[in-house]
Enzyme design. Structure first.
Site, PDB file in Angstrom:
ATOM      1  N   CYS A 255      -2.191  -0.393   7.338  1.00 10.85           N
ATOM      2  CA  CYS A 255      -1.430   0.860   7.278  1.00 10.85           C
ATOM      3  C   CYS A 255      -1.508   1.634   8.587  1.00 10.85           C
ATOM      4  O   CYS A 255      -0.533   2.267   8.989  1.00 10.85           O
ATOM      5  CB  CYS A 255      -1.905   1.701   6.104  1.00 10.85           C
ATOM      6  SG  CYS A 255      -1.529   0.906   4.529  1.00 10.85           S
TER       7      CYS A 255
ATOM      8  N   CYS B  67      -6.076   1.834   5.907  1.00 13.21           N
ATOM      9  CA  CYS B  67      -6.699   0.573   6.316  1.00 13.21           C
ATOM     10  C   CYS B  67      -6.041   0.102   7.622  1.00 13.21           C
ATOM     11  O   CYS B  67      -5.132   0.747   8.143  1.00 13.21           O
ATOM     12  CB  CYS B  67      -6.530  -0.472   5.209  1.00 13.21           C
ATOM     13  SG  CYS B  67      -4.837  -1.065   5.020  1.00 13.21           S
TER      14      CYS B  67
ATOM     15  N   HIS C 292       0.854  -1.187   0.000  1.00  9.79           N
ATOM     16  CA  HIS C 292       0.000   0.000   0.000  1.00  9.79           C
ATOM     17  C   HIS C 292       0.894   1.241   0.000  1.00  9.79           C
ATOM     18  O   HIS C 292       2.050   1.183   0.451  1.00  9.79           O
ATOM     19  CB  HIS C 292      -0.916   0.015   1.230  1.00  9.79           C
ATOM     20  CG  HIS C 292      -2.027  -0.971   1.158  1.00  9.79           C
ATOM     21  ND1 HIS C 292      -3.035  -1.055   2.094  1.00  9.79           N
ATOM     22  CD2 HIS C 292      -2.296  -1.937   0.230  1.00  9.79           C
ATOM     23  CE1 HIS C 292      -3.877  -2.013   1.761  1.00  9.79           C
ATOM     24  NE2 HIS C 292      -3.458  -2.574   0.639  1.00  9.79           N
TER      25      HIS C 292
ATOM     26  N   GLU D 283       1.015   3.867   1.820  1.00  7.28           N
ATOM     27  CA  GLU D 283       1.538   4.277   3.129  1.00  7.28           C
ATOM     28  C   GLU D 283       2.727   3.418   3.541  1.00  7.28           C
ATOM     29  O   GLU D 283       3.743   3.925   4.035  1.00  7.28           O
ATOM     30  CB  GLU D 283       0.456   4.150   4.221  1.00  7.28           C
ATOM     31  CG  GLU D 283      -0.797   4.959   3.987  1.00  7.28           C
ATOM     32  CD  GLU D 283      -1.900   4.161   3.294  1.00  7.28           C
ATOM     33  OE1 GLU D 283      -1.615   3.514   2.263  1.00  7.28           O
ATOM     34  OE2 GLU D 283      -3.043   4.192   3.771  1.00  7.28           O
TER      35      GLU D 283
HETATM   36 ZN   LIG Z   1      -3.494   0.228   3.640  1.00  8.61          ZN
END
Ligand SMILES: [Zn+2]
Length: 150
Positions: A87, A84, A54, A56
């Site tokens: 993250c 999410c 992801h 992040e």
């Molecule tokens: Zn994430």
């Protein structure tokens, strides 16, 4: 400083658009330390066949590598979509000081939705959270991406 906030989120939005152009879910992130961009990235889960890639996590990894330190105490993270659970945990473990995010994610977010990771007693470091930064634009990028895929 709202102008700096907009500038950094602008870079995150560019990363989100670039990710979308590569066929990745269009989310972008920027990691800033002392007013300097240390890392910026979009989602790379497809390119890297890695569900943890992801935006992040990508900027946290890159910044930690560049700075040669595990924790990013004092760093600010800008991301176009509410992080999410994965993250949010990474942000906590990295000791990020401030989190600025764009659009809320009622389906997958873990900051103001879902598990509300930073509010749990098992969360040992919570950043200051600023939401809705360029949120409409960030949501529009995602909406267009998924509309084109239908
Ligand atoms: Zn994430």
């Amino acid at each position: 400083m709202p102008s700096m906030t907009n500038r950094f989120m602008g870079i995150a939005l560019e990363e989100a658009r670039a990710a979308g152009a590569r066929g990745e879910v269009p989310v972008g992130a920027v990691l800033v330390m002392d007013g300097t961009v240390i890392a910026s990235a979009g989602n790379r889960t497809r390119a890297e066949n890695d569900v943890t890639a992801h935006a992040e996590v990508a900027v946290i990894r890159e910044a930690a590598g560049k700075l040669g330190q595990e924790r990013l105490t004092g760093a600010d993270l800008y991301v176009t979509l509410e992080p999410c659970t994965l993250c949010a945990a990474a942000i906590s473990f990295a000791r990020i000081r401030r989190l600025y995010y764009g659009a809320e994610d009622p389906k997958g977010g873990a900051v103001d939705n879902g598990v509300r990771f930073f509010a749990q007693p098992t969360c040992h470091h919570a950043p200051d959270v600023y939401s809705g930064i360029s949120g409409v634009e960030a949501a529009e990028i995602l909406k267009e991406f998924f509309a084109e895929r239908r």
